[in-house]
Design an enzyme around this catalytic site. Structure first.
Site, PDB file in Angstrom:
ATOM      1  N   ASP A 176      -8.761  -6.399  -4.842  1.00 37.30           N
ATOM      2  CA  ASP A 176      -8.253  -4.960  -4.252  1.00 37.30           C
ATOM      3  C   ASP A 176      -8.729  -3.964  -5.104  1.00 37.30           C
ATOM      4  OD1 ASP A 176      -7.224  -2.908  -3.050  1.00 37.30           O
ATOM      5  OD2 ASP A 176      -5.088  -3.811  -3.243  1.00 37.30           O
ATOM      6  N   SER A 226       0.730  -1.240  -0.145  1.00 32.29           N
ATOM      7  CA  SER A 226      -0.137  -0.058  -0.200  1.00 32.29           C
ATOM      8  C   SER A 226       0.648   1.105   0.066  1.00 32.29           C
ATOM      9  CB  SER A 226      -0.833   0.084   1.253  1.00 32.29           C
ATOM     10  OG  SER A 226      -1.866   0.732   1.146  1.00 32.29           O
ATOM     11  N   ARG A 244     -12.003   6.232  10.327  1.00 31.31           N
ATOM     12  CA  ARG A 244     -11.558   4.744  10.396  1.00 31.31           C
ATOM     13  C   ARG A 244     -12.600   3.823   9.570  1.00 31.31           C
ATOM     14  NH1 ARG A 244      -7.419   1.420   9.449  1.00 31.31           N
ATOM     15  NH2 ARG A 244      -7.462  -0.376  10.769  1.00 31.31           N
ATOM     16  N   HIS A 280      -8.156  -5.048  -0.480  1.00 29.74           N
ATOM     17  CA  HIS A 280      -6.724  -4.540  -0.074  1.00 29.74           C
ATOM     18  C   HIS A 280      -6.193  -5.166   1.206  1.00 29.74           C
ATOM     19  CE1 HIS A 280      -3.846  -1.353  -0.457  1.00 29.74           C
ATOM     20  NE2 HIS A 280      -3.931  -1.072   0.743  1.00 29.74           N
ATOM     21  N   ASP A 281      -6.729  -5.461   2.161  1.00 33.32           N
ATOM     22  CA  ASP A 281      -6.372  -6.081   3.418  1.00 33.32           C
ATOM     23  C   ASP A 281      -5.448  -7.380   3.162  1.00 33.32           C
ATOM     24  OD1 ASP A 281      -6.795  -4.346   5.085  1.00 33.32           O
ATOM     25  OD2 ASP A 281      -8.315  -5.266   6.120  1.00 33.32           O
TER      26      ASP A 281
END
Length: 386
Positions: free
Chosen positions: A329, A153, A223, A362-363
């Site tokens: 992602d 990232s 968040r 994405h994680d």
């Protein structure tokens, strides 16, 4: 089990920043794992993403020398003895970026000249500034050339920037789930999150600590917005779907749901999950840091000085590359990684590329995936260590 030890290094020489500002002095928090060999050529720099830190791997020990529960580093599944980045072979360095809130100089630390907290007065920092600061740390550690720079990232952006700012100081770049710049959609998500913070009544123009408060509401929302973008739709549906919380499901009559809708109660499990993530984040992360780091994300664009031509920007790179993306992602889509690969191929540079079919969004770059970890292991064994 590998134990980690936090270290600090202070720099008295001023650091000029891309904004034109100058940090008169600064501190970097860092950790190292493994041993630097006699040739001093086995160092691997790990660059962290938005809300991570220098605590890449291992666990912390308490006063009795016992492991502290849940103190694992954020990439502990990747880095360590016998792992994909094997600390029996590699000397791994994790550095907390300037402007962050985990020990390096940033908004929550003291201005060296005024004795006051920096707060909103901490200068704007960029990916390039972080790389310059990291290079200063390497100088102090006596490391002239890195075996590799690696990150996911925003960390991948730093690895990419390293190849341009210090092309002869590293042999390999491992760029994971990253991009050569942010899309307008990504910038938009960052801006919405920032607005949630700066419009929090407790923000006080970024000097909230002077008022003995924290903009927790804004941080929670920021968040929650970010977390939605880190997960794929498939993962959210699989984990939560449209399931109600147990208490809600037990008495989900129309009148009760209508009542709780008007009182803004939590009904769905996904709501509960996001609020939990937001609550946790607001207790440990600094709001000014969030603003600084998301801006650094927005500003990163090595092609800007080359009329938008990424291949021209990457012509300066001398490192060999491993570029990895993940199929689901959508925050840093595989197409963005392929832009990097195409630009490198335009310059006849050596690059390996893999697109991992993974459901996690994405994680995925942070999670256990045998194919992904085997790929990284093989690259370090047969390319970096060749």
């Amino acid at each position: 089990m590998m134990f980690a030890r936090e270290q600090f290094m202070d720099f008295d020489q001023p650091l000029p920043l891309a904004s034109g500002a100058v940090l008169p002095s600064f501190r970097l928090a860092y950790e190292t794992y493994g041993e630097l060999n006699a040739q001093r050529d086995n160092a691997v720099l790990i660059c962290h993403a938005l809300n991570a830190s220098h605590h890449v791997a291992g666990v912390y020990a308490d006063a009795q020398g016992e492991a502290i529960a849940k103190s694992e580093g954020w990439w502990d599944n990747m880095v360590g003895p016998g792992k994909a980045v094997d600390t029996n072979r590699w000397f791994v360095i994790g550095v907390n970026n300037l402007g962050s809130c985990f020990g390096s100089s940033g908004p929550a630390t003291t201005h060296p000249q005024t004795g006051e907290l920096w707060g909103a007065d901490f200068p704007v920092v960029t990916v390039e500034d972080w790389v310059h600061a990291q290079a200063r740390l390497l100088d102090a550690l006596g490391i002239e050339q890195l075996a590799a720079v690696m990150g996911g990232s925003l960390g991948g952006m730093q690895a990419l920037s390293w190849t341009l700012q210090y092309p002869t100081r590293m042999r390999h770049a491992v760029v994971i789930a990253s991009a050569p710049n942010l899309t307008a959609e990504n910038i938009a998500f960052n801006e919405v999150a920032r607005r949630a913070i700066v419009t929090d009544p407790d923000f006080h123009g970024g000097h909230y600590r002077r008022h003995n408060t924290l903009p927790r509401r804004g941080l929670r929302i920021a968040r929650m917005i970010g977390h939605i973008t880190y997960l794929s739709d498939d993962v959210m549906n699989e984990k939560f779907g449209r399931a109600l919380r147990a208490a809600a499901d037990a008495s989900a009559d129309v009148e009760r749901l209508a009542y709780h809708f008007t009182t803004h109660d939590v009904e769905f499990q996904i709501e509960s999950y996001l609020r939990h993530q937001g609550d946790k984040f607001a207790e440990y992360f600094d709001a000014n840091t969030y603003l600084l780091i998301t801006r650094a994300l927005d500003y990163f664009d090595p092609a800007r000085r080359h009329e938008g031509r990424l291949s021209s920007a990457l012509a300066a790179a001398k490192a060999q590359f491993l570029v990895i993306s993940f199929s689901t992602d959508w925050r840093f889509a595989p197409s963005r990684s392929r832009e990097i690969v195409r630009a490198l191929l335009d310059n006849h540079q050596e690059v390996s590329y893999a697109e991992i079919d993974a459901p996690h969004g994405h994680d995925a770059f942070l999670l256990d995936d045998a194919r992904y970890h085997q790929l990284v292991r093989a690259y370090f064994d047969h390319k970096v260590g060749a």
